[in-house]
Design a protein around this motif. Structure first.
Motif, PDB file in Angstrom:
ATOM      1  N   ASP A 140      17.901 -38.716 -59.821  1.00 58.95           N
ATOM      2  CA  ASP A 140      19.230 -38.384 -60.334  1.00 58.95           C
ATOM      3  C   ASP A 140      19.083 -37.468 -61.551  1.00 58.95           C
ATOM      4  OD1 ASP A 140      21.795 -38.224 -61.281  1.00 58.95           O
ATOM      5  OD2 ASP A 140      22.066 -40.378 -61.589  1.00 58.95           O
ATOM      6  N   TRP A 141      19.351 -36.186 -61.364  1.00 57.01           N
ATOM      7  CA  TRP A 141      19.159 -35.220 -62.451  1.00 57.01           C
ATOM      8  C   TRP A 141      20.084 -35.477 -63.630  1.00 57.01           C
ATOM      9  CZ3 TRP A 141      19.479 -30.622 -58.526  1.00 57.01           C
ATOM     10  CH2 TRP A 141      18.294 -30.588 -57.764  1.00 57.01           C
ATOM     11  N   SER A 142      21.183 -36.181 -63.414  1.00 56.00           N
ATOM     12  CA  SER A 142      22.115 -36.435 -64.515  1.00 56.00           C
ATOM     13  C   SER A 142      21.519 -37.376 -65.563  1.00 56.00           C
ATOM     14  CB  SER A 142      23.427 -37.028 -63.979  1.00 56.00           C
ATOM     15  OG  SER A 142      23.219 -38.336 -63.457  1.00 56.00           O
ATOM     16  N   ARG A 143      20.385 -37.990 -65.262  1.00 57.16           N
ATOM     17  CA  ARG A 143      19.729 -38.855 -66.239  1.00 57.16           C
ATOM     18  C   ARG A 143      19.048 -38.062 -67.357  1.00 57.16           C
ATOM     19  NH1 ARG A 143      15.726 -42.794 -63.380  1.00 57.16           N
ATOM     20  NH2 ARG A 143      15.539 -43.492 -65.544  1.00 57.16           N
ATOM     21  N   ILE A 144      18.895 -36.763 -67.189  1.00 53.60           N
ATOM     22  CA  ILE A 144      18.253 -35.934 -68.211  1.00 53.60           C
ATOM     23  C   ILE A 144      19.307 -35.542 -69.246  1.00 53.60           C
ATOM     24  CG2 ILE A 144      16.917 -33.856 -68.668  1.00 53.60           C
ATOM     25  CD1 ILE A 144      16.199 -33.816 -65.676  1.00 53.60           C
ATOM     26  N   PRO A 145      19.143 -35.920 -70.509  1.00 50.13           N
ATOM     27  CA  PRO A 145      20.134 -35.548 -71.532  1.00 50.13           C
ATOM     28  C   PRO A 145      20.269 -34.033 -71.647  1.00 50.13           C
ATOM     29  CG  PRO A 145      18.597 -37.214 -72.373  1.00 50.13           C
ATOM     30  CD  PRO A 145      18.043 -36.733 -71.060  1.00 50.13           C
ATOM     31  N   ALA A 146      21.494 -33.570 -71.804  1.00 53.04           N
ATOM     32  CA  ALA A 146      21.734 -32.131 -71.908  1.00 53.04           C
ATOM     33  C   ALA A 146      21.074 -31.532 -73.143  1.00 53.04           C
ATOM     34  CB  ALA A 146      23.234 -31.849 -71.928  1.00 53.04           C
ATOM     35  N   ASP A 147      20.919 -32.338 -74.187  1.00 54.36           N
ATOM     36  CA  ASP A 147      20.335 -31.855 -75.439  1.00 54.36           C
ATOM     37  C   ASP A 147      18.911 -32.368 -75.636  1.00 54.36           C
ATOM     38  OD1 ASP A 147      21.005 -34.501 -75.748  1.00 54.36           O
ATOM     39  OD2 ASP A 147      21.866 -34.276 -77.749  1.00 54.36           O
ATOM     40  N   TYR A 148      18.190 -32.595 -74.530  1.00 56.27           N
ATOM     41  CA  TYR A 148      16.846 -33.164 -74.625  1.00 56.27           C
ATOM     42  C   TYR A 148      15.943 -32.247 -75.443  1.00 56.27           C
ATOM     43  CZ  TYR A 148      12.870 -35.955 -73.034  1.00 56.27           C
ATOM     44  OH  TYR A 148      11.773 -36.783 -72.977  1.00 56.27           O
ATOM     45  N   GLU A 149      15.186 -32.830 -76.355  1.00 54.45           N
ATOM     46  CA  GLU A 149      14.451 -32.029 -77.335  1.00 54.45           C
ATOM     47  C   GLU A 149      13.148 -31.436 -76.806  1.00 54.45           C
ATOM     48  OE1 GLU A 149      11.862 -35.036 -79.960  1.00 54.45           O
ATOM     49  OE2 GLU A 149      14.010 -35.468 -80.034  1.00 54.45           O
ATOM     50  N   LYS A 150      12.622 -31.926 -75.699  1.00 49.07           N
ATOM     51  CA  LYS A 150      11.375 -31.383 -75.146  1.00 49.07           C
ATOM     52  C   LYS A 150      11.684 -30.465 -73.970  1.00 49.07           C
ATOM     53  CE  LYS A 150       7.588 -32.425 -75.896  1.00 49.07           C
ATOM     54  NZ  LYS A 150       6.554 -31.867 -76.810  1.00 49.07           N
ATOM     55  N   PRO A 151      10.895 -29.395 -73.802  1.00 50.50           N
ATOM     56  CA  PRO A 151      11.045 -28.590 -72.584  1.00 50.50           C
ATOM     57  C   PRO A 151      10.815 -29.456 -71.350  1.00 50.50           C
ATOM     58  CG  PRO A 151       9.689 -27.449 -74.205  1.00 50.50           C
ATOM     59  CD  PRO A 151       9.885 -28.842 -74.724  1.00 50.50           C
ATOM     60  N   VAL A 152      11.667 -29.294 -70.353  1.00 46.92           N
ATOM     61  CA  VAL A 152      11.612 -30.095 -69.134  1.00 46.92           C
ATOM     62  C   VAL A 152      11.092 -29.260 -67.977  1.00 46.92           C
ATOM     63  CG1 VAL A 152      13.021 -31.219 -67.358  1.00 46.92           C
ATOM     64  CG2 VAL A 152      13.410 -31.730 -69.777  1.00 46.92           C
ATOM     65  N   ILE A 153      10.073 -29.794 -67.303  1.00 45.85           N
ATOM     66  CA  ILE A 153       9.613 -29.254 -66.030  1.00 45.85           C
ATOM     67  C   ILE A 153      10.149 -30.189 -64.960  1.00 45.85           C
ATOM     68  CG2 ILE A 153       7.619 -28.657 -64.618  1.00 45.85           C
ATOM     69  CD1 ILE A 153       6.046 -28.365 -67.275  1.00 45.85           C
ATOM     70  N   LEU A 154      11.002 -29.690 -64.095  1.00 50.70           N
ATOM     71  CA  LEU A 154      11.656 -30.525 -63.089  1.00 50.70           C
ATOM     72  C   LEU A 154      10.829 -30.539 -61.810  1.00 50.70           C
ATOM     73  CD1 LEU A 154      14.213 -32.209 -62.470  1.00 50.70           C
ATOM     74  CD2 LEU A 154      15.200 -30.109 -61.505  1.00 50.70           C
ATOM     75  N   ALA A 155      10.517 -31.738 -61.326  1.00 51.19           N
ATOM     76  CA  ALA A 155       9.762 -31.918 -60.087  1.00 51.19           C
ATOM     77  C   ALA A 155      10.467 -32.970 -59.238  1.00 51.19           C
ATOM     78  CB  ALA A 155       8.325 -32.338 -60.401  1.00 51.19           C
ATOM     79  N   GLY A 156       9.956 -33.141 -58.022  1.00 48.24           N
ATOM     80  CA  GLY A 156      10.474 -34.196 -57.161  1.00 48.24           C
ATOM     81  C   GLY A 156      11.439 -33.689 -56.113  1.00 48.24           C
ATOM     82  N   GLY A 157      10.955 -33.485 -54.898  1.00 45.15           N
ATOM     83  CA  GLY A 157      11.826 -33.155 -53.782  1.00 45.15           C
ATOM     84  C   GLY A 157      12.462 -31.777 -53.829  1.00 45.15           C
ATOM     85  N   LEU A 158      11.886 -30.855 -54.571  1.00 46.10           N
ATOM     86  CA  LEU A 158      12.456 -29.511 -54.644  1.00 46.10           C
ATOM     87  C   LEU A 158      12.093 -28.709 -53.399  1.00 46.10           C
ATOM     88  CD1 LEU A 158      11.757 -28.671 -58.397  1.00 46.10           C
ATOM     89  CD2 LEU A 158      13.946 -29.336 -57.363  1.00 46.10           C
ATOM     90  N   THR A 159      13.038 -27.906 -52.934  1.00 42.23           N
ATOM     91  CA  THR A 159      12.878 -27.062 -51.754  1.00 42.23           C
ATOM     92  C   THR A 159      13.667 -25.777 -51.981  1.00 42.23           C
ATOM     93  OG1 THR A 159      14.861 -27.816 -50.586  1.00 42.23           O
ATOM     94  CG2 THR A 159      12.869 -29.159 -50.310  1.00 42.23           C
ATOM     95  N   PRO A 160      13.519 -24.787 -51.099  1.00 41.48           N
ATOM     96  CA  PRO A 160      14.384 -23.605 -51.218  1.00 41.48           C
ATOM     97  C   PRO A 160      15.869 -23.944 -51.133  1.00 41.48           C
ATOM     98  CG  PRO A 160      12.522 -23.118 -49.806  1.00 41.48           C
ATOM     99  CD  PRO A 160      12.464 -24.598 -50.078  1.00 41.48           C
ATOM    100  N   ALA A 161      16.203 -25.059 -50.474  1.00 43.26           N
ATOM    101  CA  ALA A 161      17.606 -25.428 -50.304  1.00 43.26           C
ATOM    102  C   ALA A 161      18.234 -25.963 -51.581  1.00 43.26           C
ATOM    103  CB  ALA A 161      17.739 -26.468 -49.192  1.00 43.26           C
ATOM    104  N   ASN A 162      17.449 -26.544 -52.485  1.00 45.12           N
ATOM    105  CA  ASN A 162      18.048 -27.107 -53.699  1.00 45.12           C
ATOM    106  C   ASN A 162      17.516 -26.488 -54.995  1.00 45.12           C
ATOM    107  OD1 ASN A 162      15.524 -28.310 -54.036  1.00 45.12           O
ATOM    108  ND2 ASN A 162      16.237 -30.400 -53.619  1.00 45.12           N
TER     109      ASN A 162
END
Length: 209
Positions: A140-162
Motif C-alpha cells: 500500500d503506497w499510501s503508507r509512505i508519508p508525503a513528507d518523508y525525510e529520507k529518499p525513497v526507492i520504491l520496489a515491490g511488484g513494479l511493471t510497465p503497467a504500474n
C-alpha cells in the motif's frame, strides 16, 4: 526531480547492454545465494567490468558475512542491505549504502529513517514472512508519508503497467524493478525493459506539463 530507475537481478552481459540503451541509472546484482537471480563474486567481477561510467553498480546482500561483502566491494559502487543488518554493520565497508525495509504491519518509517540515518536512501519493498525481497507483490503506497525525510526507492511488484502510476502517486527518488521486466528469473526481456522506462518517463512528462 527526475525519478531514477534501477534494474535489479542482472545476470547476463546482454541485459547490461540493453539496460544501458534504455538509459537506466543503476544495475542491481544479487549476491545472496538464496535468490533465483544470484550470481557469484566471479560473475560479478566480469559483469561489473561491462557496466559503463555513470551507471551505478549495486550489490544486494542479505545478512551475509563481512568477508564476503568485502570480497565483492571492489566491483560495486553501492551496497544494498536487504536483511536485518543494523546500521553499524552497514557502515563497515567504506562504501555508500542503502537499506531495504519490508513494509510489514507496524513498521515505523520515521523511526527507521533515524536508525539508518547514514543510508543514501531507504528501499521500501513488500513484506512476505521469510522472504527478503523479490516477492512480485505491491504494498500500500499510501503508507509512505508525503513528507518523508529520507529518499525513497520504491520496489515491490513494479511493471510497465504500474510504473507511471508509481511515479505519479509516490514521486519516489527511484523505482527498483526486477521480476516485472523478466521473461524468466534473471533473464530480462528487452521489450519490457524499454516499456518500463517509457512508462515512468511519460508520466513524468505529463505531470510536468
Amino acid at each position: 526531480m527526475r525519478t531514477r530507475i534501477k534494474f535489479c537481478g542482472i545476470t547476463r552481459p546482454e541485459d547490461i547492454d540493453r539496460a544501458v540503451e534504455c538509459g537506466v541509472d543503476a544495475l542491481g546484482f544479487v549476491l545472496w545465494p538464496g535468490s533465483k537471480r544470484a550470481i557469484t563474486p566471479e560473475v560479478l567481477e566480469a559483469l561489473g567490468r561491462r557496466v559503463p561510467a555513470f551507471v551505478t553498480r549495486v550489490g544486494l546482500f542479505v545478512d551475509q558475512p563481512p568477508a564476503f561483502i568485502a570480497r565483492c566491494r571492489p566491483h560495486l559502487d553501492l551496497l544494498q542491505f536487504h536483511g536485518d543488518e543494523p546500521a553499524a554493520f552497514c557502515t563497515r565497508f567504506d562504501a555508500p549504502w542503502i537499506k531495504a525495509l519490508r513494509m510489514r504491519d507496524g513498521l515505523d518509517l520515521n523511526r527507521a529513517a533515524a536508525e539508518y540515518a547514514g543510508a543514501q536512501a531507504l528501499l521500501l519493498d513488500a513484506y512476505r514472512p521469510g522472504v527478503p525481497g523479490g516477492t512480485g507483490e505491491v504494498f500500500d503506497w499510501s503508507r509512505i508519508p508525503a513528507d518523508y525525510e529520507k529518499p525513497v526507492i520504491l520496489a515491490g511488484g513494479l511493471t510497465p503497467a504500474n510504473a507511471g502510476e508509481a511515479v505519479a502517486r509516490v514521486a519516489p527518488f527511484a523505482l527498483d524493478v526486477s521480476g516485472g521486466i523478466e521473461a524468466a528469473p534473471g533473464i530480462k526481456d528487452a521489450a519490457l525493459m524499454h516499456a518500463f522506462v517509457r512508462a515512468a518517463a511519460l508520466r513524468e512528462c505529463n505531470h510536468a506539463n
